[in-house]
Design a protein around this motif. Structure first.
Motif, PDB file in Angstrom:
ATOM      1  N   VAL A 185       0.914  -1.159   0.010  1.00 24.68           N
ATOM      2  CA  VAL A 185       0.055  -0.019   0.176  1.00 24.68           C
ATOM      3  C   VAL A 185       0.821   1.265   0.000  1.00 24.68           C
ATOM      4  O   VAL A 185       0.344   2.262  -0.201  1.00 24.68           O
ATOM      5  CB  VAL A 185      -0.858   0.201   1.116  1.00 24.68           C
ATOM      6  N   SER A 186       2.068   1.169   0.446  1.00 28.88           N
ATOM      7  CA  SER A 186       2.941   2.451   0.534  1.00 28.88           C
ATOM      8  C   SER A 186       4.401   2.122   0.798  1.00 28.88           C
ATOM      9  O   SER A 186       4.910   0.996   1.112  1.00 28.88           O
ATOM     10  CB  SER A 186       2.399   3.290   1.554  1.00 28.88           C
ATOM     11  N   TYR A 187       5.249   3.301   0.587  1.00 30.96           N
ATOM     12  CA  TYR A 187       6.603   3.033   0.712  1.00 30.96           C
ATOM     13  C   TYR A 187       7.190   4.099   1.368  1.00 30.96           C
ATOM     14  O   TYR A 187       6.504   5.358   1.349  1.00 30.96           O
ATOM     15  CB  TYR A 187       7.516   2.867  -0.394  1.00 30.96           C
ATOM     16  N   GLU A 188       8.019   4.079   2.664  1.00 33.32           N
ATOM     17  CA  GLU A 188       8.385   5.256   3.231  1.00 33.32           C
ATOM     18  C   GLU A 188      10.093   5.005   2.942  1.00 33.32           C
ATOM     19  O   GLU A 188      10.595   4.207   2.897  1.00 33.32           O
ATOM     20  CB  GLU A 188       8.351   5.205   4.590  1.00 33.32           C
ATOM     21  N   VAL A 189      10.639   6.215   2.530  1.00 33.48           N
ATOM     22  CA  VAL A 189      12.023   6.295   2.049  1.00 33.48           C
ATOM     23  C   VAL A 189      12.837   7.182   3.017  1.00 33.48           C
ATOM     24  O   VAL A 189      12.502   8.436   3.409  1.00 33.48           O
ATOM     25  CB  VAL A 189      12.275   6.951   0.695  1.00 33.48           C
ATOM     26  N   LEU A 190      13.739   6.595   3.727  1.00 33.48           N
ATOM     27  CA  LEU A 190      14.744   7.293   4.580  1.00 33.48           C
ATOM     28  C   LEU A 190      15.943   7.708   3.731  1.00 33.48           C
ATOM     29  O   LEU A 190      16.622   6.937   2.903  1.00 33.48           O
ATOM     30  CB  LEU A 190      15.219   6.302   5.835  1.00 33.48           C
ATOM     31  N   PHE A 191      16.163   9.024   3.909  1.00 34.02           N
ATOM     32  CA  PHE A 191      17.329   9.515   3.156  1.00 34.02           C
ATOM     33  C   PHE A 191      18.291  10.552   3.981  1.00 34.02           C
ATOM     34  O   PHE A 191      17.744  11.618   4.614  1.00 34.02           O
ATOM     35  CB  PHE A 191      16.809  10.212   1.891  1.00 34.02           C
ATOM     36  N   ASP A 192      19.727  10.394   3.720  1.00 34.29           N
ATOM     37  CA  ASP A 192      20.479  10.957   5.048  1.00 34.29           C
ATOM     38  C   ASP A 192      21.874  10.875   4.652  1.00 34.29           C
ATOM     39  O   ASP A 192      22.223  10.020   3.594  1.00 34.29           O
ATOM     40  CB  ASP A 192      20.272  10.578   6.319  1.00 34.29           C
ATOM     41  N   THR A 193      22.651  11.801   5.132  1.00 31.40           N
ATOM     42  CA  THR A 193      24.181  11.836   4.801  1.00 31.40           C
ATOM     43  C   THR A 193      24.839  10.696   5.891  1.00 31.40           C
ATOM     44  O   THR A 193      26.073  10.509   5.768  1.00 31.40           O
ATOM     45  CB  THR A 193      24.783  13.227   5.067  1.00 31.40           C
ATOM     46  N   ALA A 194      23.966  10.355   6.829  1.00 29.91           N
ATOM     47  CA  ALA A 194      24.444   9.473   7.921  1.00 29.91           C
ATOM     48  C   ALA A 194      24.183   7.909   7.439  1.00 29.91           C
ATOM     49  O   ALA A 194      23.382   7.906   6.641  1.00 29.91           O
ATOM     50  CB  ALA A 194      23.833   9.700   9.368  1.00 29.91           C
ATOM     51  N   GLU A 195      25.074   7.143   7.827  1.00 27.88           N
ATOM     52  CA  GLU A 195      25.261   5.892   7.283  1.00 27.88           C
ATOM     53  C   GLU A 195      23.976   4.956   7.679  1.00 27.88           C
ATOM     54  O   GLU A 195      23.684   3.976   7.512  1.00 27.88           O
ATOM     55  CB  GLU A 195      26.359   5.363   7.811  1.00 27.88           C
ATOM     56  N   THR A 196      23.411   5.565   9.023  1.00 20.48           N
ATOM     57  CA  THR A 196      22.028   4.931   9.521  1.00 20.48           C
ATOM     58  C   THR A 196      20.916   6.331   9.043  1.00 20.48           C
ATOM     59  O   THR A 196      20.787   6.953  10.085  1.00 20.48           O
ATOM     60  CB  THR A 196      22.235   4.625  10.695  1.00 20.48           C
ATOM     61  N   PRO A 197      20.417   6.191   8.051  1.00 18.80           N
ATOM     62  CA  PRO A 197      19.617   7.385   7.707  1.00 18.80           C
ATOM     63  C   PRO A 197      18.312   7.258   8.362  1.00 18.80           C
ATOM     64  O   PRO A 197      17.586   6.409   8.758  1.00 18.80           O
ATOM     65  CB  PRO A 197      19.239   7.032   6.206  1.00 18.80           C
ATOM     66  N   VAL A 198      17.976   8.548   9.225  1.00 17.00           N
ATOM     67  CA  VAL A 198      16.733   8.611  10.013  1.00 17.00           C
ATOM     68  C   VAL A 198      15.725   9.570   9.127  1.00 17.00           C
ATOM     69  O   VAL A 198      14.555   9.773   9.580  1.00 17.00           O
ATOM     70  CB  VAL A 198      17.041   8.944  11.310  1.00 17.00           C
ATOM     71  N   THR A 199      16.424  10.561   8.194  1.00 17.18           N
ATOM     72  CA  THR A 199      15.247  11.601   7.588  1.00 17.18           C
ATOM     73  C   THR A 199      14.615  10.775   7.039  1.00 17.18           C
ATOM     74  O   THR A 199      14.839  10.382   5.898  1.00 17.18           O
ATOM     75  CB  THR A 199      16.072  12.492   7.337  1.00 17.18           C
ATOM     76  N   SER A 200      13.084  11.213   7.227  1.00 21.48           N
ATOM     77  CA  SER A 200      12.057  10.541   6.123  1.00 21.48           C
ATOM     78  C   SER A 200      11.604  11.443   5.075  1.00 21.48           C
ATOM     79  O   SER A 200      11.568  12.532   5.142  1.00 21.48           O
ATOM     80  CB  SER A 200      11.012   9.959   7.057  1.00 21.48           C
ATOM     81  N   LEU A 201      11.481  11.065   3.768  1.00 21.87           N
ATOM     82  CA  LEU A 201      11.037  11.741   2.625  1.00 21.87           C
ATOM     83  C   LEU A 201       9.713  11.692   2.547  1.00 21.87           C
ATOM     84  O   LEU A 201       9.089  12.191   1.680  1.00 21.87           O
ATOM     85  CB  LEU A 201      11.705  11.366   1.234  1.00 21.87           C
ATOM     86  N   GLY A 202       8.975  11.019   3.571  1.00 20.48           N
ATOM     87  CA  GLY A 202       7.745  10.623   3.748  1.00 20.48           C
ATOM     88  C   GLY A 202       7.126   9.476   2.829  1.00 20.48           C
ATOM     89  O   GLY A 202       7.698   8.766   2.287  1.00 20.48           O
ATOM     90  N   ASP A 203       5.931   9.257   2.801  1.00 26.56           N
ATOM     91  CA  ASP A 203       5.339   8.049   2.318  1.00 26.56           C
ATOM     92  C   ASP A 203       4.854   8.458   0.884  1.00 26.56           C
ATOM     93  O   ASP A 203       4.433   9.525   0.509  1.00 26.56           O
ATOM     94  CB  ASP A 203       4.119   7.407   3.090  1.00 26.56           C
ATOM     95  N   THR A 204       4.801   7.364   0.254  1.00 22.95           N
ATOM     96  CA  THR A 204       4.478   7.361  -1.309  1.00 22.95           C
ATOM     97  C   THR A 204       3.891   6.220  -1.692  1.00 22.95           C
ATOM     98  O   THR A 204       4.233   5.091  -1.243  1.00 22.95           O
ATOM     99  CB  THR A 204       5.580   7.725  -2.182  1.00 22.95           C
ATOM    100  N   THR A 205       2.968   5.833  -2.709  1.00 20.20           N
ATOM    101  CA  THR A 205       2.575   4.805  -3.303  1.00 20.20           C
ATOM    102  C   THR A 205       3.170   4.523  -4.652  1.00 20.20           C
ATOM    103  O   THR A 205       3.014   3.344  -5.288  1.00 20.20           O
ATOM    104  CB  THR A 205       0.804   4.995  -3.718  1.00 20.20           C
TER     105      THR A 205
END
Length: 242
Positions: free
Chosen positions: A184-204
């Motif tokens: 139903v959806s995808y959440e993308v975590l995107f960051d300059t850290a090797e453990t990304p925590v910043t979310s770009l939000g949900d998308t279908t």
């Protein structure tokens, strides 16, 4: 008469001497044997477990019910002496390698777990190999009525890629699948850290835009969610902006 016998005897000795190589300082030419031509192996075709399906034909291990033995099968490839069966646990990233001289192999794997697998064809006398397609499947687990999606795979940018800084945004693209076909959806975590925590939000959709800066390495991962709230985390992807 004696003279004739003497001449005849002398001719015979001379003939024997010449035929045995006498009177020549050169060694006879030895012809090197022709080395056999070893043809490169071809890629095998995968048969079972089938791609993007639930594998429910495994035999549960008597001593450990968390595992079952699955018979992996593939079509025989040409110019091949043996095969490596590569089985990757998509939850842990660990890879199991099994060797077979036929076109099937029994392997014990975890139940209720997503896997991907492929075959490497090998031939004696050459270092060349051939690799099959890669298929994904879920090994059936006890009491599971709905399976989480398969972890997403990065399409663009590919893992480890270096891209131009001509643009200030980039489109992250991925692919995935689900046995139950109910993502139903995808959440993308995107960051300059090797453990990304910043979310770009949900998308279908299976793509999303992200802002980038030159001279920076970025890390990203995709969390896939189905209608039963089952989720799966992709591996960590990374790329660098020049």
């Amino acid at each position: 008469m004696k003279t004739l016998k003497y001449i005849t005897f002398t001719l015979i000795l001379a003939t024997l001497f010449i035929s045995c190589g006498g009177g020549s300082d050169s060694e006879p030419n030895l012809v090197d044997p022709i080395a056999p031509v070893v043809l490169d192996p071809t890629a095998a075709g995968l048969v079972f477990p089938e791609d993007n399906t639930e594998c429910n034909e495994g035999v549960i291990n008597a001593n450990d019910e968390t595992k079952s033995t699955v018979t992996f099968q593939w079509s025989a490839s040409e110019n091949t002496d043996s095969y490596e069966v590569k089985i990757k646990n998509l939850e842990t990233g660990s890879i199991t390698t099994a060797i077979s001289t036929t076109n099937q192999k029994e392997v014990s794997i975890n139940r209720g777990t997503p896997y991907e697998w492929y075959i490497v064809s090998l031939a004696n006398g050459t270092s060349s190999t051939a690799t099959s397609e890669t298929w994904a499947f879920y090994n059936q687990g006890q009491g599971i009525e709905n399976y989480a999606p398969f972890p997403a795979v990065a399409i663009s940018p590919q893992r480890g890629a270096t891209i131009s800084s001509a643009n200030t945004t980039i489109t992250l693209e991925w692919s995935t699948s689900d046995v139950d076909d109910d993502i139903v959806s995808y959440e993308v975590l995107f960051d300059t850290a090797e453990t990304p925590v910043t979310s770009l939000g949900d998308t279908t959709e299976t793509s999303i835009e992200a802002t980038i800066t030159a001279g920076t390495t970025y890390y990203w991962k995709v969390i896939s969610k189905d209608s039963f709230d089952n989720t799966s985390n992709s591996e960590l992807f990374e790329f660098r902006v020049e």
